[in-house]
Design an enzyme around this catalytic site. Structure first.
Site, PDB file in Angstrom:
ATOM      1  N   ILE A  84      -6.953  -4.067   9.730  1.00 51.37           N
ATOM      2  CA  ILE A  84      -7.974  -3.044   9.913  1.00 51.37           C
ATOM      3  C   ILE A  84      -7.675  -1.924   8.922  1.00 51.37           C
ATOM      4  O   ILE A  84      -6.548  -1.779   8.450  1.00 51.37           O
ATOM      5  CB  ILE A  84      -8.030  -2.520  11.363  1.00 51.37           C
ATOM      6  CG1 ILE A  84      -6.659  -2.037  11.841  1.00 51.37           C
ATOM      7  CG2 ILE A  84      -8.579  -3.560  12.302  1.00 51.37           C
ATOM      8  CD1 ILE A  84      -6.661  -1.502  13.274  1.00 51.37           C
ATOM      9  N   ASP A  85      -8.690  -1.147   8.600  1.00 54.17           N
ATOM     10  CA  ASP A  85      -8.554  -0.114   7.580  1.00 54.17           C
ATOM     11  C   ASP A  85      -7.546   0.954   7.985  1.00 54.17           C
ATOM     12  O   ASP A  85      -7.283   1.166   9.171  1.00 54.17           O
ATOM     13  CB  ASP A  85      -9.907   0.549   7.315  1.00 54.17           C
ATOM     14  CG  ASP A  85     -10.957  -0.430   6.808  1.00 54.17           C
ATOM     15  OD1 ASP A  85     -10.570  -1.438   6.188  1.00 54.17           O
ATOM     16  OD2 ASP A  85     -12.158  -0.187   7.040  1.00 54.17           O
ATOM     17  N   LYS A  86      -7.033   1.670   7.001  1.00 49.84           N
ATOM     18  CA  LYS A  86      -6.050   2.726   7.222  1.00 49.84           C
ATOM     19  C   LYS A  86      -6.503   3.711   8.300  1.00 49.84           C
ATOM     20  O   LYS A  86      -5.742   4.041   9.211  1.00 49.84           O
ATOM     21  CB  LYS A  86      -5.810   3.470   5.906  1.00 49.84           C
ATOM     22  CG  LYS A  86      -4.936   4.719   6.047  1.00 49.84           C
ATOM     23  CD  LYS A  86      -4.925   5.540   4.763  1.00 49.84           C
ATOM     24  CE  LYS A  86      -4.201   6.853   4.975  1.00 49.84           C
ATOM     25  NZ  LYS A  86      -4.288   7.739   3.790  1.00 49.84           N
TER      26      LYS A  86
END
Length: 303
Positions: free
Chosen positions: A137-139
């Site tokens: 998942i994105d930062k």
């Protein structure tokens, strides 16, 4: 080396082999798949082939993923929020602001650094910088991730992603009032031709499907639950922008005038999968982060 099997279905008949395989898993780039094919790591009906091979109905594809190079990433002690762990799999709640895996020039402070200190064994299928990482998942997205602790578990978890049997539900706050209660967005995602650092809905992109339902509406915003059928880079962020309801706080895909949340209001709340050894279905839910709950309270009060 570990192998993953795939049978060509009607919707992939006639497509190039490298394109079909790069669509199987979000972390497989087309160039990486082409390299595997050229090196003989991919067979079609038991025989090696070329990247431009046109897939035929019922072709049996076997991808033998090469062993990774020795790992040179530093283990770092972190207070990881582990929801489940056994000898095969680990489920962790990643905080907003943490990068999942190292990249050149950014080799510390990531979830992988913490995982390497937390447990001695992680699968090696995804290479030297992404040990154990099955999906990501994105930062600035918080929430649940499953991590493979050996290659056998990794292979089985990836197969579930390929088969679209993993449950992945997210909560998001978007700009605008979505007029209907439910919806499905089916639009291919690829590199934005105008900005190579961003993704966009493009004709030659990878197949991508997001289901959503509206949970609440505020003055100028909607709270939604998004369920992933596929897992493309920035999928929810790109799809919600595409239908005119970009995520609040999103610096890349949101409007210029959005809330300063240090990233998008997006949380991977529910994760469900079949255990790779026991074959028991397991599902976990992580509560919304404090900032997300406070934002919902604020929006309700302003309504």
């Amino acid at each position: 080396m570990e192998s993953i099997q795939h049978t060509i279905q009607e919707n992939d008949k006639g497509k190039r082999l490298d394109m079909v395989l790069s669509n199987l898993q979000e972390d497989w780039s087309r160039s990486q798949v082409q390299q595997w094919i050229k090196e003989g790591h991919v067979t079609v009906n038991g025989k090696s082939t070329k990247p431009n091979y046109k897939s035929a109905m019922a072709d049996e594809i076997v991808i033998t993923i090469p062993d990774p190079e020795p790992l040179d990433v530093v283990a770092e002690e972190m207070n990881l929020d582990v929801y489940y762990e056994d000898e095969d799999v680990l489920v962790v709640n990643k905080p907003k602001g943490m990068v999942v895996h190292p990249a050149p020039g950014h080799l510390t402070g990531t979830l992988v650094n913490g995982l390497m200190a937390h447990c001695k064994d992680l699968s090696g299928i995804n290479g030297v910088l992404r040990p154990g990482i099955v999906h990501r998942i994105d930062k600035d997205t918080s929430g649940l991730l499953m991590v493979a602790k050996n290659d056998r578990a990794h292979e089985k978890l990836v197969q579930q992603l390929v088969d679209k049997s993993v449950t992945r539900k997210y909560k998001a706050i978007v700009h605008g009032l979505i007029p209907h209660e439910y919806g499905t967005i089916e639009a291919p995602i690829g590199r934005d031709q105008k900005d190579r650092q961003s993704m966009a809905v493009v004709n030659n992109g990878k197949h991508a499907v997001t289901h959503f339902r509206v949970l609440d509406r505020y003055k100028d915003f909607s709270l939604v639950e998004c369920e992933l059928e596929t897992g493309r880079t920035h999928q929810i962020r790109v799809h919600m922008k595409y239908i005119g309801f970009p995520l609040v706080g999103d610096p890349k895909y949101g409007p210029r005038k959005t809330m300063d949340l240090n990233g998008q209001a997006l949380h991977a709340e529910v994760l469900g999968f079949v255990h790779p050894r026991t074959e028991e279905y397991m599902e976990y839910s992580a509560p919304l982060p404090v900032y997300f709950e406070e934002l919902i309270t604020q929006l309700r009060n302003d309504r």
